[in-house]
Design a protein around this motif. Structure first.
Motif, PDB file in Angstrom:
ATOM      1  N   SER A 192       0.830  -1.211   0.000  1.00 38.96           N
ATOM      2  CA  SER A 192       0.000   0.000   0.000  1.00 38.96           C
ATOM      3  C   SER A 192       0.861   1.256   0.000  1.00 38.96           C
ATOM      4  O   SER A 192       0.528   2.245  -0.653  1.00 38.96           O
ATOM      5  CB  SER A 192      -0.928   0.000   1.216  1.00 38.96           C
ATOM      6  OG  SER A 192      -1.875  -1.038   1.119  1.00 38.96           O
ATOM      7  N   ARG A 193       1.970   1.202   0.710  1.00 40.00           N
ATOM      8  CA  ARG A 193       2.845   2.372   0.783  1.00 40.00           C
ATOM      9  C   ARG A 193       3.423   2.726  -0.583  1.00 40.00           C
ATOM     10  O   ARG A 193       3.379   3.883  -1.022  1.00 40.00           O
ATOM     11  CB  ARG A 193       3.959   2.094   1.787  1.00 40.00           C
ATOM     12  CG  ARG A 193       4.873   3.274   2.070  1.00 40.00           C
ATOM     13  CD  ARG A 193       5.702   2.947   3.304  1.00 40.00           C
ATOM     14  NE  ARG A 193       6.745   3.917   3.558  1.00 40.00           N
ATOM     15  CZ  ARG A 193       7.525   3.902   4.636  1.00 40.00           C
ATOM     16  NH1 ARG A 193       7.359   2.946   5.549  1.00 40.00           N
ATOM     17  NH2 ARG A 193       8.458   4.809   4.799  1.00 40.00           N
ATOM     18  N   LEU A 194       3.945   1.720  -1.289  1.00 35.63           N
ATOM     19  CA  LEU A 194       4.528   1.969  -2.600  1.00 35.63           C
ATOM     20  C   LEU A 194       3.449   2.237  -3.649  1.00 35.63           C
ATOM     21  O   LEU A 194       3.581   3.138  -4.482  1.00 35.63           O
ATOM     22  CB  LEU A 194       5.381   0.771  -3.022  1.00 35.63           C
ATOM     23  CG  LEU A 194       6.684   0.580  -2.255  1.00 35.63           C
ATOM     24  CD1 LEU A 194       7.310  -0.768  -2.601  1.00 35.63           C
ATOM     25  CD2 LEU A 194       7.660   1.708  -2.560  1.00 35.63           C
ATOM     26  N   GLY A 195       2.379   1.442  -3.616  1.00 34.81           N
ATOM     27  CA  GLY A 195       1.313   1.622  -4.592  1.00 34.81           C
ATOM     28  C   GLY A 195       0.629   2.964  -4.464  1.00 34.81           C
ATOM     29  O   GLY A 195       0.292   3.610  -5.465  1.00 34.81           O
ATOM     30  N   LEU A 196       0.438   3.408  -3.215  1.00 40.73           N
ATOM     31  CA  LEU A 196      -0.227   4.690  -3.003  1.00 40.73           C
ATOM     32  C   LEU A 196       0.651   5.848  -3.459  1.00 40.73           C
ATOM     33  O   LEU A 196       0.154   6.819  -4.030  1.00 40.73           O
ATOM     34  CB  LEU A 196      -0.587   4.852  -1.526  1.00 40.73           C
ATOM     35  CG  LEU A 196      -1.405   6.103  -1.206  1.00 40.73           C
ATOM     36  CD1 LEU A 196      -2.801   5.996  -1.809  1.00 40.73           C
ATOM     37  CD2 LEU A 196      -1.506   6.340   0.283  1.00 40.73           C
ATOM     38  N   ASP A 217      -1.641   6.158 -17.569  1.00 42.80           N
ATOM     39  CA  ASP A 217      -1.673   4.713 -17.350  1.00 42.80           C
ATOM     40  C   ASP A 217      -0.864   3.974 -18.413  1.00 42.80           C
ATOM     41  O   ASP A 217      -0.130   3.030 -18.111  1.00 42.80           O
ATOM     42  CB  ASP A 217      -3.118   4.220 -17.337  1.00 42.80           C
ATOM     43  CG  ASP A 217      -3.801   4.463 -16.003  1.00 42.80           C
ATOM     44  OD1 ASP A 217      -3.103   4.803 -15.025  1.00 42.80           O
ATOM     45  OD2 ASP A 217      -5.033   4.312 -15.936  1.00 42.80           O
ATOM     46  N   ASP A 218      -0.998   4.391 -19.674  1.00 43.65           N
ATOM     47  CA  ASP A 218      -0.237   3.745 -20.746  1.00 43.65           C
ATOM     48  C   ASP A 218       1.261   3.910 -20.542  1.00 43.65           C
ATOM     49  O   ASP A 218       2.047   3.002 -20.851  1.00 43.65           O
ATOM     50  CB  ASP A 218      -0.640   4.312 -22.108  1.00 43.65           C
ATOM     51  CG  ASP A 218      -1.989   3.805 -22.597  1.00 43.65           C
ATOM     52  OD1 ASP A 218      -2.507   2.838 -21.996  1.00 43.65           O
ATOM     53  OD2 ASP A 218      -2.517   4.375 -23.564  1.00 43.65           O
ATOM     54  N   ALA A 219       1.665   5.059 -20.021  1.00 43.99           N
ATOM     55  CA  ALA A 219       3.093   5.289 -19.776  1.00 43.99           C
ATOM     56  C   ALA A 219       3.650   4.247 -18.820  1.00 43.99           C
ATOM     57  O   ALA A 219       4.792   3.781 -18.979  1.00 43.99           O
ATOM     58  CB  ALA A 219       3.311   6.696 -19.220  1.00 43.99           C
ATOM     59  N   MET A 220       2.866   3.855 -17.817  1.00 44.23           N
ATOM     60  CA  MET A 220       3.341   2.886 -16.835  1.00 44.23           C
ATOM     61  C   MET A 220       3.152   1.444 -17.307  1.00 44.23           C
ATOM     62  O   MET A 220       4.018   0.596 -17.088  1.00 44.23           O
ATOM     63  CB  MET A 220       2.624   3.090 -15.498  1.00 44.23           C
ATOM     64  CG  MET A 220       2.858   4.458 -14.872  1.00 44.23           C
ATOM     65  SD  MET A 220       4.605   4.933 -14.778  1.00 44.23           S
ATOM     66  CE  MET A 220       5.253   3.671 -13.703  1.00 44.23           C
ATOM     67  N   HIS A 226       3.925  -2.404 -16.049  1.00 44.26           N
ATOM     68  CA  HIS A 226       2.942  -2.620 -15.005  1.00 44.26           C
ATOM     69  C   HIS A 226       1.697  -3.255 -15.650  1.00 44.26           C
ATOM     70  O   HIS A 226       1.270  -2.818 -16.726  1.00 44.26           O
ATOM     71  CB  HIS A 226       2.553  -1.301 -14.351  1.00 44.26           C
ATOM     72  CG  HIS A 226       3.632  -0.730 -13.485  1.00 44.26           C
ATOM     73  ND1 HIS A 226       3.385   0.193 -12.495  1.00 44.26           N
ATOM     74  CD2 HIS A 226       4.972  -0.959 -13.445  1.00 44.26           C
ATOM     75  CE1 HIS A 226       4.522   0.514 -11.893  1.00 44.26           C
ATOM     76  NE2 HIS A 226       5.496  -0.161 -12.463  1.00 44.26           N
ATOM     77  N   PRO A 227       1.107  -4.248 -15.021  1.00 46.03           N
ATOM     78  CA  PRO A 227      -0.071  -4.873 -15.635  1.00 46.03           C
ATOM     79  C   PRO A 227      -1.270  -3.938 -15.743  1.00 46.03           C
ATOM     80  O   PRO A 227      -2.165  -4.155 -16.554  1.00 46.03           O
ATOM     81  CB  PRO A 227      -0.379  -6.051 -14.699  1.00 46.03           C
ATOM     82  CG  PRO A 227       0.274  -5.699 -13.408  1.00 46.03           C
ATOM     83  CD  PRO A 227       1.497  -4.910 -13.760  1.00 46.03           C
ATOM     84  N   LEU A 233      -6.020   1.348 -11.670  1.00 47.66           N
ATOM     85  CA  LEU A 233      -5.959   0.580 -10.435  1.00 47.66           C
ATOM     86  C   LEU A 233      -6.678   1.308  -9.300  1.00 47.66           C
ATOM     87  O   LEU A 233      -7.365   0.684  -8.489  1.00 47.66           O
ATOM     88  CB  LEU A 233      -4.501   0.325 -10.050  1.00 47.66           C
ATOM     89  CG  LEU A 233      -4.274  -0.468  -8.755  1.00 47.66           C
ATOM     90  CD1 LEU A 233      -4.936  -1.838  -8.837  1.00 47.66           C
ATOM     91  CD2 LEU A 233      -2.782  -0.618  -8.477  1.00 47.66           C
ATOM     92  N   THR A 234      -6.547   2.627  -9.240  1.00 44.44           N
ATOM     93  CA  THR A 234      -7.259   3.412  -8.232  1.00 44.44           C
ATOM     94  C   THR A 234      -8.764   3.240  -8.390  1.00 44.44           C
ATOM     95  O   THR A 234      -9.492   3.094  -7.401  1.00 44.44           O
ATOM     96  CB  THR A 234      -6.874   4.893  -8.338  1.00 44.44           C
ATOM     97  OG1 THR A 234      -5.477   5.040  -8.019  1.00 44.44           O
ATOM     98  CG2 THR A 234      -7.685   5.758  -7.390  1.00 44.44           C
TER      99      THR A 234
END
Length: 284
Positions: A192-196, A217-220, A226-227, A233-234
């Motif tokens: 959660s820390r990294l994802g947030l 989102d496409d950039a990541m 990233h899947p 994801l949010t």
């Protein structure tokens, strides 16, 4: 072969709780789901059995969906949980006081050897364990949405968690066919820390008109493999859930986790993501 727990109780039959229940039923556990009333319990049971049907269609069940579904029952009373349960997983909303009450009630209902777990994504496991008479059998088992398809369970160990409790959780995670990551109890754990941090920065970029959500989102997803992009994801997690985690980490870790105003505005407007039909994307 690692064996699944014989009896698993899941308190809370929402999206996460239903997914946890489905996953354990799929590997042979007898599952009891606790919901607040008969109507919501019936809805939870329908979600679980529908999910098991989809799993069977994809060849992901050893037996039939009917056999797995028959292992799942519901109740509207924590006090009626089976005394000989191997594991109780609390999966109610991210409210510390509510979780503490639920866990304390579960401890009273089951036997001394039952492992108690919380599915919290950010609340301090040590503080939740303070509601228990025996916190040595308590830890965090943070599942990820959608639970049946996710390969990860984050096991959060408090200073009071016994080695035997962690060993049991590791075995059950393996029985589910999932990978464990073990972390010490700390704000936001690891995931959660990294994802947030990534999600909040993506929201700030939308707020500052750097790019459209889909471009970010496409950039990541395309650039960093990233899947799923952080804004999609949010929406999947829920903007209200993300806001609650951000407020907790802001209070404990400082300004780098301050929630963007855009996030607060969207939650206030009811744009909570996929479950509401609208977030950073429009969902059908």
């Amino acid at each position: 072969m690692t064996r699944a727990p014989g009896i698993v109780c899941v308190i809370g039959g929402g999206r996460m709780g239903s997914g946890i229940a489905q996953s354990f039923a799929a590997v042979g556990s007898t599952v009891v789901v606790v919901e607040s009333d008969q109507e919501t319990a019936a809805a939870a049971l329908d979600r679980i059995r529908t999910g098991l049907g989809h799993a069977a269609e994809r060849g992901l069940l050893d037996g039939s969906a009917g056999q797995a579904g028959a292992r799942v029952t519901t109740t509207d009373s924590i006090a009626s949980l089976p005394v000989h349960a191997d594991l109780v997983v609390e999966a109610v909303p991210e409210d510390a006081a509510l979780k503490a009450r639920v866990l304390a009630a579960a401890e009273q209902a089951v036997g001394r050897d039952t492992v108690l777990a919380t599915n919290t994504s950010s609340l301090p496991v040590t503080e939740l364990g303070a509601a228990l008479a025996d916190a040595s059998r308590f830890l965090g088992m943070h599942f990820f949405n959608p639970v049946p398809a996710s390969h990860l369970v984050e096991l959060v160990v408090a200073p009071t968690t016994s080695g035997e409790t962690l060993e049991a959780a590791l075995a059950w995670t393996k029985a589910l066919g999932k990978k464990d990551v073990v972390v010490k109890d700390s704000p936001g754990f690891a995931s959660s820390r990294l994802g947030l941090a990534l999600g909040l920065e993506a929201i700030r970029m939308v707020e500052e008109d750097v790019a459209e959500p889909e471009a970010i989102d496409d950039a990541m997803s395309l650039g960093y493999k990233h899947p799923m992009g952080p804004l999609r994801l949010t929406d999947l997690v829920g903007l209200d859930v993300r806001l609650a985690i951000a407020e907790h980490l802001h209070a404990t870790l400082g300004e780098r986790f301050a929630p963007p105003q855009l996030l607060r505005d969207k939650v206030a407007q009811g744009e909570l993501g996929r479950k509401a039909g609208q977030g950073f994307y429009t969902w059908q």
